[in-house]
Design a protein around this motif. Structure first.
Motif, PDB file in Angstrom:
ATOM      1  N   UNK A  35     -18.645  16.559  47.670  1.00  0.00           N
ATOM      2  CA  UNK A  35     -17.535  17.139  48.162  1.00  0.00           C
ATOM      3  C   UNK A  35     -16.488  17.032  48.521  1.00  0.00           C
ATOM      4  N   UNK A  36     -16.220  18.734  48.354  1.00  0.00           N
ATOM      5  CA  UNK A  36     -15.051  18.931  47.650  1.00  0.00           C
ATOM      6  C   UNK A  36     -14.342  19.074  49.895  1.00  0.00           C
ATOM      7  N   UNK A  37     -13.660  17.572  49.761  1.00  0.00           N
ATOM      8  CA  UNK A  37     -11.845  18.131  50.430  1.00  0.00           C
ATOM      9  C   UNK A  37     -10.656  18.060  51.016  1.00  0.00           C
ATOM     10  N   UNK A  50      -7.542   8.902  49.328  1.00  0.00           N
ATOM     11  CA  UNK A  50      -8.046   8.430  47.630  1.00  0.00           C
ATOM     12  C   UNK A  50      -7.771   7.398  47.210  1.00  0.00           C
ATOM     13  N   UNK A  51      -7.188   6.077  48.098  1.00  0.00           N
ATOM     14  CA  UNK A  51      -7.035   4.443  47.680  1.00  0.00           C
ATOM     15  C   UNK A  51      -7.839   3.854  48.069  1.00  0.00           C
ATOM     16  N   UNK A  52      -8.066   4.430  49.746  1.00  0.00           N
ATOM     17  CA  UNK A  52      -8.916   3.341  50.651  1.00  0.00           C
ATOM     18  C   UNK A  52     -10.338   4.677  51.414  1.00  0.00           C
ATOM     19  N   UNK A  53     -10.317   5.033  52.097  1.00  0.00           N
ATOM     20  CA  UNK A  53     -11.534   5.800  52.434  1.00  0.00           C
ATOM     21  C   UNK A  53     -13.324   6.690  50.959  1.00  0.00           C
ATOM     22  N   UNK A  54     -12.254   6.932  50.222  1.00  0.00           N
ATOM     23  CA  UNK A  54     -12.971   7.756  49.595  1.00  0.00           C
ATOM     24  C   UNK A  54     -13.981   6.279  48.109  1.00  0.00           C
ATOM     25  N   UNK A  58     -18.065   6.251  48.340  1.00  0.00           N
ATOM     26  CA  UNK A  58     -18.752   5.980  47.652  1.00  0.00           C
ATOM     27  C   UNK A  58     -19.855   5.082  47.316  1.00  0.00           C
ATOM     28  N   UNK A  59     -19.224   3.471  47.436  1.00  0.00           N
ATOM     29  CA  UNK A  59     -19.794   2.378  47.151  1.00  0.00           C
ATOM     30  C   UNK A  59     -21.194   2.180  48.168  1.00  0.00           C
ATOM     31  N   UNK A  60     -20.646   2.647  49.963  1.00  0.00           N
ATOM     32  CA  UNK A  60     -21.849   2.989  50.346  1.00  0.00           C
ATOM     33  C   UNK A  60     -23.260   3.950  50.228  1.00  0.00           C
ATOM     34  N   UNK A  61     -22.290   5.123  49.505  1.00  0.00           N
ATOM     35  CA  UNK A  61     -23.007   5.839  49.342  1.00  0.00           C
ATOM     36  C   UNK A  61     -23.156   6.505  47.862  1.00  0.00           C
ATOM     37  N   UNK A  62     -24.040   5.760  47.454  1.00  0.00           N
ATOM     38  CA  UNK A  62     -24.421   5.996  45.574  1.00  0.00           C
ATOM     39  C   UNK A  62     -24.406   7.507  45.113  1.00  0.00           C
ATOM     40  N   UNK A  63     -23.389   7.758  44.085  1.00  0.00           N
ATOM     41  CA  UNK A  63     -24.195   9.203  43.194  1.00  0.00           C
ATOM     42  C   UNK A  63     -23.572  10.010  44.291  1.00  0.00           C
ATOM     43  N   UNK A  64     -22.776   9.460  45.037  1.00  0.00           N
ATOM     44  CA  UNK A  64     -21.725  10.820  45.886  1.00  0.00           C
ATOM     45  C   UNK A  64     -20.305  10.737  45.123  1.00  0.00           C
ATOM     46  N   UNK A  65     -19.873  11.719  45.211  1.00  0.00           N
ATOM     47  CA  UNK A  65     -18.274  12.090  44.722  1.00  0.00           C
ATOM     48  C   UNK A  65     -17.802  13.009  45.285  1.00  0.00           C
ATOM     49  N   UNK A  66     -16.353  12.887  45.789  1.00  0.00           N
ATOM     50  CA  UNK A  66     -15.396  13.949  47.422  1.00  0.00           C
ATOM     51  C   UNK A  66     -14.599  14.018  46.396  1.00  0.00           C
ATOM     52  N   UNK A  67     -13.983  15.025  46.370  1.00  0.00           N
ATOM     53  CA  UNK A  67     -12.673  16.248  45.515  1.00  0.00           C
ATOM     54  C   UNK A  67     -11.786  16.538  46.431  1.00  0.00           C
ATOM     55  N   UNK A  68     -11.219  15.697  46.443  1.00  0.00           N
ATOM     56  CA  UNK A  68      -9.380  15.753  46.839  1.00  0.00           C
ATOM     57  C   UNK A  68      -8.769  17.186  46.294  1.00  0.00           C
ATOM     58  N   UNK A  69      -8.496  18.928  47.172  1.00  0.00           N
ATOM     59  CA  UNK A  69      -7.400  19.065  47.023  1.00  0.00           C
ATOM     60  C   UNK A  69      -6.829  18.559  48.196  1.00  0.00           C
ATOM     61  N   UNK A  70      -4.834  18.479  48.064  1.00  0.00           N
ATOM     62  CA  UNK A  70      -3.836  18.031  48.572  1.00  0.00           C
ATOM     63  C   UNK A  70      -3.231  19.292  48.468  1.00  0.00           C
ATOM     64  N   UNK A  71      -2.719  19.932  50.015  1.00  0.00           N
ATOM     65  CA  UNK A  71      -1.667  20.969  50.728  1.00  0.00           C
ATOM     66  C   UNK A  71      -0.893  19.518  50.857  1.00  0.00           C
ATOM     67  N   UNK A  72       0.706  19.102  50.785  1.00  0.00           N
ATOM     68  CA  UNK A  72       1.654  18.666  51.737  1.00  0.00           C
ATOM     69  C   UNK A  72       1.579  18.746  53.186  1.00  0.00           C
ATOM     70  N   UNK A  73       1.811  18.322  53.701  1.00  0.00           N
ATOM     71  CA  UNK A  73       2.391  19.290  55.243  1.00  0.00           C
ATOM     72  C   UNK A  73       1.766  20.599  55.785  1.00  0.00           C
ATOM     73  N   UNK A  74       1.029  20.736  55.288  1.00  0.00           N
ATOM     74  CA  UNK A  74       0.012  21.829  55.314  1.00  0.00           C
ATOM     75  C   UNK A  74       0.722  22.903  54.650  1.00  0.00           C
TER      76      UNK A  74
END
Length: 379
Positions: A35-37, A50-54, A58-74
């Motif tokens: 999943x691209x976030x 990155x530190x909490x939700x993902x 992933x623990x609750x949904x094994x096999x999934x991966x979430x990639x984060x693209x961060x755009x500071x302050x939009x």
């Protein structure tokens, strides 16, 4: 009309964005488990994901991966809107499966979002319908409010209204600050609230729900009020903190006795031990400082809408809402307190998430930030 114009102009805009080498994320190879976030927000929201939700997702949904693209302050919101718009027009994958940012509602207004229903996302049934309706296809998942922070050892009776605050600033030169609106929402909230003082309820409703250049002309009185405060704010020379974090630092180190702060960032600083106990917060009214829900948006042409829907639905679960509300962020939950851990719920027993005062639609907010930069700073 607006939707069509936005789509057409964005095709040209996105080509230009690529030509100048923007930081808009490129399209990945399709993968139903990836999943691209896009996170278009401040660093505390990046940390939340990155530190909490993902990790929990992933623990609750094994096999999934979430990639984060961060755009500071939009900073690249226009390019990202253009890319998502062009993807819809050309029927291609925008390379973004889900967005966390102020542009989500703007994308929804333009008809660029996939609109999941409670049938496909059962946890949506627990979210206030008024918040869901306001999202126009975007999904509310947490909320926060901007508050007035003050040094309780220096300020015995903090302001209760906006007029009280403006009077306090003038009576206490150099003791108040707010950050540059383009650098963070706490400073933006103060600027918008002052501008809103001179607008009608109907005008506010328009600016919160649709682009409107004509109404923006009515910002002039509020912007002049803000400019008149230059000689009274910290430094007394028309300069302002660059972002939310600098305002918090100015309060913590005693450079100022009062400033506007995000509720979640303030609580996070308290928990981290970087905010002294003598710094307290209150909410003003007439009008209140802005706040409200944060929204997730799933682009209509995202290649992994199913994964994005799974993630968004999980974020509305009691598990995730407890993490958002009870962790370092201390975000305001959007599901009923009865579904939360009692210890977490206790902190929000007097909070009505559906009543928080909204910011402008993303495009109007961007224009206000630009207008402030031109009209306010300097002697």
């Amino acid at each position: 009309m607006f939707k069509t114009k936005l789509m057409r102009t964005a095709v040209v805009a996105v080509i230009s964005a690529f030509a100048i080498g923007s930081t808009v994320p490129s399209a990945p190879a399709a993968d139903s488990k990836t999943i691209e976030l896009l996170v278009s927000a401040d660093t505390n929201i990046q940390d939340l994901w990155e530190k909490t939700l993902i990790p929990a997702f992933v623990k609750d949904n094994p096999g999934y991966k979430v990639n984060v693209t961060f755009d500071k302050s939009g900073a690249h919101d226009p390019q990202n809107i253009a890319k998502i718009t062009a993807a819809k027009v050309t029927r291609r994958d925008p390379g973004i499966d889900i967005v966390d940012g102020g542009i989500s509602t703007q994308l929804g207004l333009a008809g660029l979002l996939y609109r999941p229903s409670p049938t496909l996302m059962p946890n949506m049934k627990d979210v206030p319908k008024s918040l869901v309706k306001a999202g126009r296809g975007a999904i509310p998942y947490r909320a926060s409010a901007v508050l007035l922070a003050y040094n309780s050892t220096k300020v015995a009776n903090p302001p209760k209204t906006l007029d009280d605050l403006l009077a306090w600033i003038k009576a206490n030169p150099g003791k108040f600050t707010y950050n540059v609106p383009s650098g963070g929402g706490s400073g933006y909230a103060f600027a918008q609230t002052v501008v809103d003082k001179y607008l009608t309820a109907d005008e506010l409703d328009v600016l919160q729900t649709m682009p409107n250049k004509d109404l923006q002309a009515k910002w002039a009185t509020g912007l002049e009020t803000l400019r008149s405060l230059n000689k009274y704010t910290y430094g007394q020379n028309g300069t302002y903190p660059a972002n939310n974090a600098e305002t918090l630092k100015d309060l913590a180190t005693g450079l100022v006795d009062m400033g506007t702060v995000w509720s979640d960032q303030f609580v996070s600083a308290q928990k981290a031990g970087t905010m002294p106990a003598n710094i307290k917060v209150v909410q003003i009214d007439k009008p209140a400082l802005t706040g409200g829900p944060a929204y997730l948006g799933i682009p209509a042409n995202a290649s992994n809408r199913n994964g994005a829907r799974l993630l968004a639905n999980w974020v509305l679960s009691p598990t995730a809402q407890n993490l958002i509300a009870g962790g370092a962020l201390s975000g305001i939950p959007v599901i009923p307190n009865a579904k939360l851990d009692p210890k977490v719920a206790a902190a929000f027993k007097d909070t009505d998430v559906a009543s928080l005062r909204s910011q402008y639609l993303s495009s109007n907010a961007s224009d206000l930030k630009s207008a402030w930069a031109l009209a306010v700073p300097g002697k």
